[in-house]
Scaffold this active site. Sequence first.
Site, PDB file in Angstrom:
ATOM      1  N   THR A  79       0.858  -1.186   0.000  1.00  0.00           N
ATOM      2  CA  THR A  79       0.000   0.000   0.000  1.00  0.00           C
ATOM      3  C   THR A  79       0.893   1.234   0.000  1.00  0.00           C
ATOM      4  OG1 THR A  79      -1.494   1.434   1.246  1.00  0.00           O
ATOM      5  CG2 THR A  79      -0.353  -0.197   2.536  1.00  0.00           C
ATOM      6  N   ASP A 129       0.046   3.789   1.375  1.00  0.00           N
ATOM      7  CA  ASP A 129      -0.254   4.512   2.623  1.00  0.00           C
ATOM      8  C   ASP A 129       0.724   4.167   3.749  1.00  0.00           C
ATOM      9  OD1 ASP A 129      -2.476   5.368   1.200  1.00  0.00           O
ATOM     10  OD2 ASP A 129      -3.762   3.809   2.038  1.00  0.00           O
ATOM     11  N   ARG A 168       2.694  33.056  -4.356  1.00  0.00           N
ATOM     12  CA  ARG A 168       1.413  32.429  -4.016  1.00  0.00           C
ATOM     13  C   ARG A 168       1.551  31.400  -2.897  1.00  0.00           C
ATOM     14  NH1 ARG A 168      -0.361  30.964 -10.168  1.00  0.00           N
ATOM     15  NH2 ARG A 168      -1.696  32.763 -10.520  1.00  0.00           N
ATOM     16  N   ARG A 228      -3.586  28.446  -4.559  1.00  0.00           N
ATOM     17  CA  ARG A 228      -4.003  27.420  -5.518  1.00  0.00           C
ATOM     18  C   ARG A 228      -3.941  26.060  -4.840  1.00  0.00           C
ATOM     19  NH1 ARG A 228      -5.201  31.332  -7.981  1.00  0.00           N
ATOM     20  NH2 ARG A 228      -4.625  31.920 -10.125  1.00  0.00           N
ATOM     21  N   HIS A 284      -4.245   9.908  -7.981  1.00  0.00           N
ATOM     22  CA  HIS A 284      -3.719   8.597  -8.364  1.00  0.00           C
ATOM     23  C   HIS A 284      -2.368   8.649  -9.065  1.00  0.00           C
ATOM     24  CE1 HIS A 284      -7.849   7.700  -7.337  1.00  0.00           C
ATOM     25  NE2 HIS A 284      -7.450   6.455  -7.177  1.00  0.00           N
ATOM     26  N   ARG A 315      -0.040   6.597  -7.254  1.00  0.00           N
ATOM     27  CA  ARG A 315      -0.104   5.135  -7.352  1.00  0.00           C
ATOM     28  C   ARG A 315       0.497   4.621  -8.654  1.00  0.00           C
ATOM     29  NH1 ARG A 315      -5.580   3.869  -4.964  1.00  0.00           N
ATOM     30  NH2 ARG A 315      -5.904   2.546  -6.767  1.00  0.00           N
TER      31      ARG A 315
HETATM   32  O1  F6P Z   1      -5.026   2.862  -0.034  1.00  0.00           O
HETATM   33  C1  F6P Z   1      -4.444   3.433  -1.147  1.00  0.00           C
HETATM   34  C2  F6P Z   1      -5.229   4.632  -1.608  1.00  0.00           C
HETATM   35  O2  F6P Z   1      -4.587   5.177  -2.736  1.00  0.00           O
HETATM   36  C3  F6P Z   1      -5.459   5.691  -0.543  1.00  0.00           C
HETATM   37  O3  F6P Z   1      -4.337   6.503  -0.317  1.00  0.00           O
HETATM   38  C4  F6P Z   1      -6.650   6.417  -1.115  1.00  0.00           C
HETATM   39  O4  F6P Z   1      -7.383   7.016  -0.070  1.00  0.00           O
HETATM   40  C5  F6P Z   1      -7.441   5.318  -1.773  1.00  0.00           C
HETATM   41  O5  F6P Z   1      -6.543   4.237  -1.993  1.00  0.00           O
HETATM   42  C6  F6P Z   1      -8.093   5.696  -3.077  1.00  0.00           C
HETATM   43  O6  F6P Z   1      -8.866   4.620  -3.501  1.00  0.00           O
HETATM   44  P1  F6P Z   1      -9.505   4.519  -4.967  1.00  0.00           P
HETATM   45  O7  F6P Z   1      -8.432   4.084  -5.908  1.00  0.00           O
HETATM   46  O8  F6P Z   1     -10.582   3.497  -4.808  1.00  0.00           O
HETATM   47  O9  F6P Z   1     -10.026   5.878  -5.342  1.00  0.00           O
END
Ligand code: F6P
Length: 368
Positions: free
Chosen positions: A141, A143, A178, A282, A288, A291
Amino acid sequence: MNTKIKKIGVLTGGGDCPGLNAVIRAVTKTAIRQYNMEVVGIINGFSGLIHNDLRDLTEKEVSGILPRGGTILGTTNRDNPFHYPVKINGETVYQDVSDQVIENMKKAGIDALAIIGGDGSLAIANDFVNKGIPIVGIPKTIDNDLSATDLTFGFDTALTTASEAIDKLHTTAESHHRVMVLEVMGRYAGWIALQAGLAGGADVILIPEKPFSIDNVCDKIEERANKGRKFSIVVVAEGAAAKGGEMVVQRVVEGSPDPVRLGGVGNQVANAIERGTGKETRVIVLGHLQRGGSPTAYDRILGTRYGVKAVELLANGQYAQMVALKGTEIKAVPLESAIKKLKQVDPEGELVKAAESVGISFGTDYLK
Ligand code: F6P
C-alpha cells in the site's frame, strides 16, 4: 523443506501500487527455480478465484515486468468472496461464495496462495486461513499504514512522486508569490504528507494524527511573508481535519472492504487560507499519480525480497503468516496481527519533532 505445495496461486487485491509486478516476478521465479513448483496468476484479485479466471505464470511470462507500475494480473477492491454482490430479481444481495472459491482452487490444483494486498485483502486472506487454506500475505500500500511491518512496498515510489511535486510547486509558488496547497493520499495516516513535506521542504504539513487550526496555518504563512518569504507550500494529507472537525469524504464505494474515499480537504484549506490571509492560493490534488509509474529501486528490491520470502514460507509449511520488514531484515509475522492495528504517525515522535525543529508548522500551535 515441506514438499506438499506443488502449485501456488498468486493474486493482487485492493488498490494497485508500484512494485506489485516485482513481487509477482519474484514469487514466480523463486517458486519455479528454487522449489520446482508451478505458479498460477489469479486475474483481478479474488474475483479471479470466483470466476475461474486464471493464467499460468512461467519465467517467460514475468520477464521484463520488474520496472512496470500497476499489476499484470489486474486488481479490484470490490469482490470480497465472503460478502459478494449478486443480482437477484434486479436487487443486489450479498452472499458468501468462499466455498466456491475453495472448490475452484481444488479444481485448478492450487495448493496455496500468495496474497499481495493491503489491510482489506489481508483480512479476506485471514478469513480463508480460518477455512484451512495455506496462505502467506505480502503487504502492499502506498499509505504505509500496516502496523506489523516497518514498510510496505509502493510507499517509497508514492513518496518520491509527492516530493517531486513539491519541488515543482516551489518554483511556480515563488515566482507568483502564491500559497500552494498540495493534497496527497494516505487514508487515515499521514505518512506520505509528513515525509514528502520533509523531503520537499514544505512550510506547513497537515496530517490526520495532528488536528489543525486554520488560524495557526494562516499565522505561519503571514509570519513567513513578514520575513520576506512571500510564498508558502502547504502539504495536506487527505485524512487531515481541523480540531473538532471531520475528515472530508469524497465518495462511498459500495462493496469495498473500506467503502469511504477521502478527498477535498485541500480545497477547504486553500479557501480558508485565501480568506484568512488575502493571499492568492491554488490547490493541487495529486491523486492517483501517486499510485502510478515505475517503482523506485527501493520498492523493486523490497517487493523482490517479500516475494522470495513468501515462497520460502509456503515451501516450509509456514502458513498464516505475512512477510514483513523489521529493521533491515525480512521476517514472518502472524497474518492475524497484521490486520489488527492501523499504523499511524506518532504525533509526538521523532519525525514530527524533526519537522518542527526545521520550522515546519503542523497548524497546532494552539497546543503550546
Ligand atoms: O489505499 C491506497 C489509496 O490510494 C489511498 O491513499 C486512497 O485514499 C485510496 O486508496 C483511493 O482509492 P480509490 O483508488 O478506490 O479511489
